[in-house]
Design an enzyme around this catalytic site. Structure first.
Site, PDB file in Angstrom:
ATOM      1  N   LEU A 151      -3.585  -9.615   4.242  1.00  0.00           N
ATOM      2  CA  LEU A 151      -3.500 -10.146   2.799  1.00  0.00           C
ATOM      3  C   LEU A 151      -1.900 -10.609   2.482  1.00  0.00           C
ATOM      4  O   LEU A 151      -1.634 -11.287   1.768  1.00  0.00           O
ATOM      5  CB  LEU A 151      -4.094  -9.373   2.032  1.00  0.00           C
ATOM      6  CG  LEU A 151      -5.524  -9.223   1.866  1.00  0.00           C
ATOM      7  CD1 LEU A 151      -6.139  -8.037   0.989  1.00  0.00           C
ATOM      8  CD2 LEU A 151      -6.255 -10.470   1.559  1.00  0.00           C
ATOM      9  N   GLY A 152      -1.173  -9.647   2.814  1.00  0.00           N
ATOM     10  CA  GLY A 152       0.273  -9.626   2.527  1.00  0.00           C
ATOM     11  C   GLY A 152       0.885  -8.291   3.187  1.00  0.00           C
ATOM     12  O   GLY A 152       0.443  -7.579   3.918  1.00  0.00           O
ATOM     13  N   GLY A 204       4.818  -6.055   2.400  1.00  0.00           N
ATOM     14  CA  GLY A 204       5.871  -5.874   1.516  1.00  0.00           C
ATOM     15  C   GLY A 204       6.678  -4.832   1.841  1.00  0.00           C
ATOM     16  O   GLY A 204       6.703  -4.362   2.806  1.00  0.00           O
ATOM     17  N   PHE A 262       6.320  -1.660   1.410  1.00  0.00           N
ATOM     18  CA  PHE A 262       5.894  -0.664   2.052  1.00  0.00           C
ATOM     19  C   PHE A 262       5.122  -0.732   3.190  1.00  0.00           C
ATOM     20  O   PHE A 262       4.647   0.399   3.836  1.00  0.00           O
ATOM     21  CB  PHE A 262       4.759   0.031   0.657  1.00  0.00           C
ATOM     22  CG  PHE A 262       5.475   0.686  -0.395  1.00  0.00           C
ATOM     23  CD1 PHE A 262       6.054   1.958  -0.234  1.00  0.00           C
ATOM     24  CD2 PHE A 262       5.658  -0.025  -1.633  1.00  0.00           C
ATOM     25  CE1 PHE A 262       6.915   2.482  -1.434  1.00  0.00           C
ATOM     26  CE2 PHE A 262       6.323   0.642  -2.341  1.00  0.00           C
ATOM     27  CZ  PHE A 262       6.919   1.816  -2.427  1.00  0.00           C
ATOM     28  N   GLY A 263       4.690  -1.898   3.538  1.00  0.00           N
ATOM     29  CA  GLY A 263       3.951  -2.028   4.800  1.00  0.00           C
ATOM     30  C   GLY A 263       2.998  -3.339   4.628  1.00  0.00           C
ATOM     31  O   GLY A 263       3.168  -3.967   3.886  1.00  0.00           O
ATOM     32  N   LYS A 313      -3.814  -0.668   2.707  1.00  0.00           N
ATOM     33  CA  LYS A 313      -2.554  -0.806   3.036  1.00  0.00           C
ATOM     34  C   LYS A 313      -2.026   0.247   3.983  1.00  0.00           C
ATOM     35  O   LYS A 313      -2.238   1.344   4.044  1.00  0.00           O
ATOM     36  CB  LYS A 313      -1.695  -0.348   1.584  1.00  0.00           C
ATOM     37  CG  LYS A 313      -0.186  -0.387   1.661  1.00  0.00           C
ATOM     38  CD  LYS A 313       0.307  -0.324   0.203  1.00  0.00           C
ATOM     39  CE  LYS A 313       0.397  -1.826  -0.550  1.00  0.00           C
ATOM     40  NZ  LYS A 313       1.899  -1.925  -0.899  1.00  0.00           N
ATOM     41  N   ASP A 348       9.035   1.176  -9.103  1.00  0.00           N
ATOM     42  CA  ASP A 348       8.937  -0.194  -8.357  1.00  0.00           C
ATOM     43  C   ASP A 348       7.933  -1.344  -9.045  1.00  0.00           C
ATOM     44  O   ASP A 348       7.366  -1.980  -8.359  1.00  0.00           O
ATOM     45  CB  ASP A 348       8.357   0.021  -6.929  1.00  0.00           C
ATOM     46  CG  ASP A 348       9.035  -1.536  -5.893  1.00  0.00           C
ATOM     47  OD1 ASP A 348       9.870  -1.745  -6.362  1.00  0.00           O
ATOM     48  OD2 ASP A 348       8.487  -1.382  -5.079  1.00  0.00           O
TER      49      ASP A 348
END
Ligand code: NAG
Ligand code: NAG
Ligand code: NAG
Ligand code: NAG
Ligand code: NAG
Ligand code: NAG
Ligand code: NAG
Length: 600
Positions: free
Chosen positions: A356-357, A359, A361-362, A379, A476
């Site tokens: 899905l994406g 970032g 963090f992973g 995630k 964050d």
């Protein structure tokens, strides 16, 4: 005149008469191989191989092979009494194509060609026309490898039989020999091993003996067949002796390697050491080449299948090992743990198509839980520090109990070696940054939407800071951590992850890209009061001294209008900060400020 003495002409006459009726009529020969034997008459498929083997048939179907001694043999004494005879020979039946057929026979016949004889079960001896007719004058010892069932019947498909004018044997026995102890040992005619046969007939006692034994055994004392039969009516004065063989639907090579015969006492012994060997698979026919090819192909396929099977098992075991749980003791104590296998399957093995994406963090993968069919976001955090993971999981598993309409629900966690997997509710509308920076989507985001999103995030933070049993600092907050559910409610994601990042460097804590103070894409369609409120609030939350910033409960009260934010509010900024006021006015930085309020 002298006269010749009288006795001399009478003596000459007597000598002459004696020479005509003398026992020189006896026949005796010994062939240790047939290389020099020009005296055989070969017929049909019979031939002598280059090394001197008599080959009666090859393994083609429906063949007949005849081989007879060229000259006839005197078989009837005084025109009425069958002569005694003795013969020994070595034969070999070699089957290339599977079950062999049909057989061979030692023959005493009136013809070298046996006209009209049929192949197959008739062994090239007789036919349906003349089978059993007493005018045949045919005697044969058959070595039969097929069980005939009509017009005559055989006992089995591996027998020795005595035939007189007919293929219906007078006596037949399964191929065997009697060992010295008296034990009967069966012999496989199709074994492709050379077999010696002895046939002895005593014209005085009318006893016929037939004996066989596989090479190199000496002649067994007891014959397999010992049968009383008067051959006088069968034999004519001169007969042809030899061999016949035939193939039918089933085939074999029929070979004779040596032959000894005598009508004057026992036949000479064959010199086994001199016998030629029949050609083995060397003379493979196209048919047998095909079958060798077939075998080769088959065995290749079997080998291939075996290899595939072994590889599959190996892959399966490797995958199982890959998916197997290797829990540290403490892991099972914390709730909300997902088995790795379940997440692996849900995300189709963390395939790129499910990504899905990614970032700071992973990576985040879409997954469908097999058990419930529920869609989740997984995630995957590749933590470069092992330490602190346990504490983090302790915290994360308690976050699993959090329930708030403005937080992305954490469903559970899983630790896999260095990887940490967090399972969240799936947010169908994705993250806010996509709406802000994607031109098409941003058109859909009116001021009302944006204001609602601000309030949602404020309520989410209020819950984290003040309403949850322990204070959780987000640290964050940015537009890609704000997710939109199916009803476009904003929910805060990634809360609680900051602690994990204290151990490593946060690669993407950005202050995303500066927006214009007011997004021009709003096209001026906004209530001025609300814009002013948000901008002021942004400045308030960005003040250098944390204590000067409003708490989240104050922020929410300002946002929903419970408390008014007056124009004359004083801001506390350091010199450095004030140089960068414009950037502080961006919506993203105002959220960052909101997230930092409870640091003290
Ligand atoms: C074969 O034929 C040759 C010549 O005709 C003769 O000398 C020899 O004796 C014959 N052998 C037998 C076994 O009949
Ligand atoms: C077997 O012999 C027959 C007759 O001589 C011949 O026609 C046939 O081609 C031979 N078959 C093989 C496989 O040699
Ligand atoms: C031998 O086997 C091959 C392959 O099965 C077949 O094509 C051929 O006809 C057979 N030959 C005989 C004589 O049975
Ligand atoms: C053939 O006949 C003669 C005279 O009758 C007899 O002496 C002789 O034994 C007979 N031979 C055989 C083999 O029977
Ligand atoms: C036996 O064979 C002879 C000669 O070929 C023939 O004349 C006779 O009819 C046959 N007998 C039978 C019963 O077939
Ligand atoms: C046939 O076998 C029997 C039994 O072994 C023996 O007594 C007889 O002499 C044999 N006859 C011939 C012709 O070999
Ligand atoms: C085999 O022997 C001959 C000669 O004795 C007879 O004439 C046949 O009838 C006999 N045949 C069988 C099948 O026994």
């Amino acid at each position: 005149m002298p006269t010749l003495p009288a006795p001399l002409p009478r003596l000459l006459l007597l000598l002459l008469l004696l020479s005509i009726y003398s026992p020189t009529l006896a026949t005796e020969f010994l062939f240790n191989g047939f290389k020099e034997a020009a005296n055989l008459s070969l017929d049909a498929s019979a031939l002598i191989t280059s090394n001197g083997v008599l080959q009666l048939t090859n393994d083609s179907k429906r063949q007949i092979g005849h081989a007879f001694l060229s000259s006839p043999v005197h078989m009837l004494h005084n025109r009425s009494v069958a002569a005694s005879f003795s013969t020994a020979f070595v034969f070999d039946i070699v089957t290339v194509n599977g079950s062999g057929g049909d057989g061979l026979a030692f023959v005493v016949a009136t013809s070298k060609t046996l006209p009209g004889a049929q192949n197959g079960q008739f062994l090239g001896l007789l036919s349906t026309q003349n089978n059993g007719n007493i005018s045949n004058h045919l005697f044969a010892i058959e070595f039969d490898t097929v069980k005939a069932i009509g017009p005559f019947t055989d006992i089995d498909e591996n027998h020795v039989g005595v035939d007189v004018n007919s293929l219906e044997s007078n006596v037949s026995k399964s191929a065997a020999y009697y060992a010295d102890g008296g034990k009967k040992v069966s012999v496989d005619l199709l074994s492709a091993q050379p077999i010696q046969a002895w046939i002895d007939y005593n014209g005085v006692t009318s006893i016929l003996n037939v004996t066989i034994a596989p090479l190199p055994l000496p002649r067994p004392r007891r014959p397999l067949i010992s049968h009383a039969i008067d051959l006088s009516p069968i034999f004519k004065e001169y007969m042809y002796v030899g061999f016949s063989a035939a193939t039918g639907k089933l085939t074999s090579y029929h070979y004779i390697m040596g032959w000894s015969f005598s009508t004057d006492g026992v036949a000479s012994s064959l010199d086994l050491s001199q016998l030629p060997l029949p050609p083995r698979q060397k003379e493979a026919s196209p048919a047998s080449k095909a079958s060798i090819l077939k075998t080769a192909v088959l065995s290749s396929i079997v080998t291939l299948l075996f290899i595939v099977l072994v590889i599959s098992i190996f892959m399966y075991l490797r995958k199982q090992a890959k998916l197997s749980e290797n829990l540290e003791d403490w892991e099972s104590y914390y709730p909300h743990r997902f088995p790795y296998k379940e997440l692996y399957k849900a995300t189709k093995g963390f395939q790129d198509t499910e990504l899905l994406g990614s970032g700071g963090f992973g990576q985040v993968y879409r997954g469908t839980l097999r058990r419930t069919g529920e869609v989740v976001a997984v995630k995957k955090i590749s933590s470069n520090s092992r330490q602190g993971v346990r504490e983090f999981i302790a915290e994360i598993s308690s976050l699993g109990r959090m329930r708030h309409r403005n937080l992305v629900q954490l469903q559970g966690w899983c630790k896999r070696n260095e990887d940490l997997l967090l399972v969240y509710d799936f947010m169908p509308n994705g993250s806010l940054d996509a709406f802000l920076y994607d031109h098409d989507k941003s058109q859909q985001l009116s001021w009302n939407h944006r204001f609602k999103i601000l309030k949602d995030i404020a309520f989410g933070l209020l819950y984290l800071h003040e309403e949850w049993e322990q204070v959780v600092v987000h640290r964050d907050i940015k537009s890609n951590n704000v997710l939109l559910d199916a009803d476009m409610n904003a929910r805060l994601g990634d809360f609680g992850l900051a602690r994990l990042h204290e151990h490593g460097e946060n690669p993407h804590t950005t202050h995303d890209k500066l927006l214009e103070v007011v997004d021009p894409r709003l096209g001026g369609l906004y209530p001025e009061q609300e814009i002013k409120l948000v901008l002021r609030l942004g400045l308030l939350c960005s003040q250098s001294i944390p204590e000067a910033r409003p708490t989240m409960s104050q922020v929410t009260r300002y946002l929903d209008g419970t408390d008014g934010l007056t124009d004359d509010v004083a801001f506390v900024f350091s010199e450095a900060d004030s140089m960068d006021l414009a950037s502080r006015l961006s919506i993203t930085s105002s959220w960052s400020g909101m997230g930092s309020r409870s640091l003290h």
